[in-house]
Scaffold this active site. Structure first.
Site, PDB file in Angstrom:
ATOM      1  N   TYR A   1      -2.110   0.573   9.935  1.00 51.77           N
ATOM      2  CA  TYR A   1      -2.296  -0.121   8.667  1.00 51.77           C
ATOM      3  C   TYR A   1      -1.025  -0.036   7.826  1.00 51.77           C
ATOM      4  CZ  TYR A   1      -3.713  -0.752   3.798  1.00 51.77           C
ATOM      5  OH  TYR A   1      -3.780  -1.139   2.492  1.00 51.77           O
TER       6      TYR A   1
ATOM      7  N   THR B   1       0.821  -1.213   0.000  1.00 58.45           N
ATOM      8  CA  THR B   1       0.000   0.000   0.000  1.00 58.45           C
ATOM      9  C   THR B   1       0.852   1.259   0.000  1.00 58.45           C
ATOM     10  OG1 THR B   1      -1.578   1.291   1.321  1.00 58.45           O
ATOM     11  CG2 THR B   1      -0.122  -0.163   2.520  1.00 58.45           C
TER      12      THR B   1
END
Length: 326
Positions: free
Chosen positions: A141, A117
């Site tokens: 995250y 990501t």
């Protein structure tokens, strides 16, 4: 020899699985179905229901199929949630990747493609992230994914496995034939949420933060069509099959759209002027995050086909209408 795809019944994974099947690969999907759907596997791919925390089941799967290639999608992906539930993210993302990598080493996997990501970059000073940019994630995250990248790097160095870590920017849209798309009921993706508001399934869309240092005060993101993102995985697999060395690659278009621009586009495509309400900033959201994505094109030979916000929104709108029955 079959290819293993973890999380292959989910939003992004199912598009990749379909493209793999259409390219002639035999695919085995391993998914706990927490956010995935069996009917997203439109070519009859083998689905094994299980969790990456179940190491015994994972080991038996590798023994049965003898995988030499793994594509790893299974993860929790909501950045604001990770701020309030960090252990969920370190467990599901980092620890479970450790379990999967352990099975890969034990069973001699040669190639590994990792769903990473752009959140690993945090807040780049310029708002643009290249692969060489500093990795300073601002939420669990992003940190959980960066830790997984580090483990993958070290495993490849120690055991001869080769890998590509694909750092996604903002994935949106759906299969142009509306066979699959984003179905998670609690989804936080702006385009999906806006389409739901246009369909009357939500009362409003919240604009989280209107005082960012951007032209219209709202956050800017690099939105990439899920079909283009999926094709980048096949390009990465081809690269590894030809002997390519381990690398990390941004997957985005290199241009951004603001929250207000996205909402305006959904209104135009849908023909519905739904309510958009201003709200405070969310924790863990950078003001602007856009890819420098030259490496995907030059190293992988990847050529996007859907680099257009209106196309992305139109495909998302078609999918949302289908699953809502409208």
């Amino acid at each position: 020899m079959p290819v293993l795809v973890t999380g292959g019944a989910g939003y992004i994974g199912s598009h990749v699985v379909r493209q793999l099947s259409e390219a002639g690969y035999t695919v085995v999907v391993y998914d706990n179905l927490s956010t995935g759907f069996p009917d997203a596997l439109v070519h009859g791919e083998r689905l094994v229901t299980g969790d990456l925390s179940d190491t015994a089941r994972l080991d038996a799967l590798f023994v049965e199929y003898g995988f030499s290639t793994v594509l790893h999608f299974a993860a929790s992906i909501i950045a604001p949630e990770s701020v309030t539930a960090p252990l969920k993210y370190y467990g599901n993302n980092t620890r479970n990747t450790l379990n999967l990598l352990g099975a890969c080493v034990k069973h001699g996997v040669e190639r590994f493609i990792f769903s990473s990501t752009a959140a690993v970059y945090g807040i780049p000073d310029s708002g643009v992230a290249a692969e060489e940019s500093a990795t300073v994630p601002i939420n669990p995250y992003g940190t959980s994914k960066l830790m997984s990248e580090w483990m993958l790097r070290d495993v490849c160095a120690a055991h001869g496995m080769r890998s590509v870590a694909l750092r996604y920017f903002n994935v949106a849209g759906a299969d142009p034939q509306a066979r699959m798309g984003q179905r998670t009921p609690e989804a936080t993706h702006l385009i999906k949420v806006s389409c739901q508001a246009a369909l009357g399934l939500r009362d409003k869309v919240c604009i989280f933060g209107t005082d960012y240092p951007t032209p219209d005060g709202t956050g800017i993101r690099d939105y990439i069509h899920v079909e283009d993102l999926a094709s980048a995985h096949l390009a990465a697999l081809s690269y590894l099959e030809k002997g390519g060395e381990s690398t990390r690659i941004n997957v985005g278009y290199g241009s951004g759209s603001s929250v207000r621009e996205v909402i305006d586009m959904v209104r135009r495509v849908s023909g519905v002027h739904f309510l958009a309400e201003e709200a405070p900033r969310r924790p863990g959201d950078p003001p602007s995050l856009v890819a420098r994505a030259d490496r995907a094109r030059t190293l992988l030979g990847w050529t996007p086909r859907y680099d257009n916000l209106e196309t992305i929104v139109a495909d998302a709108w078609r999918w949302e209408k289908k699953i809502s029955g409208n």
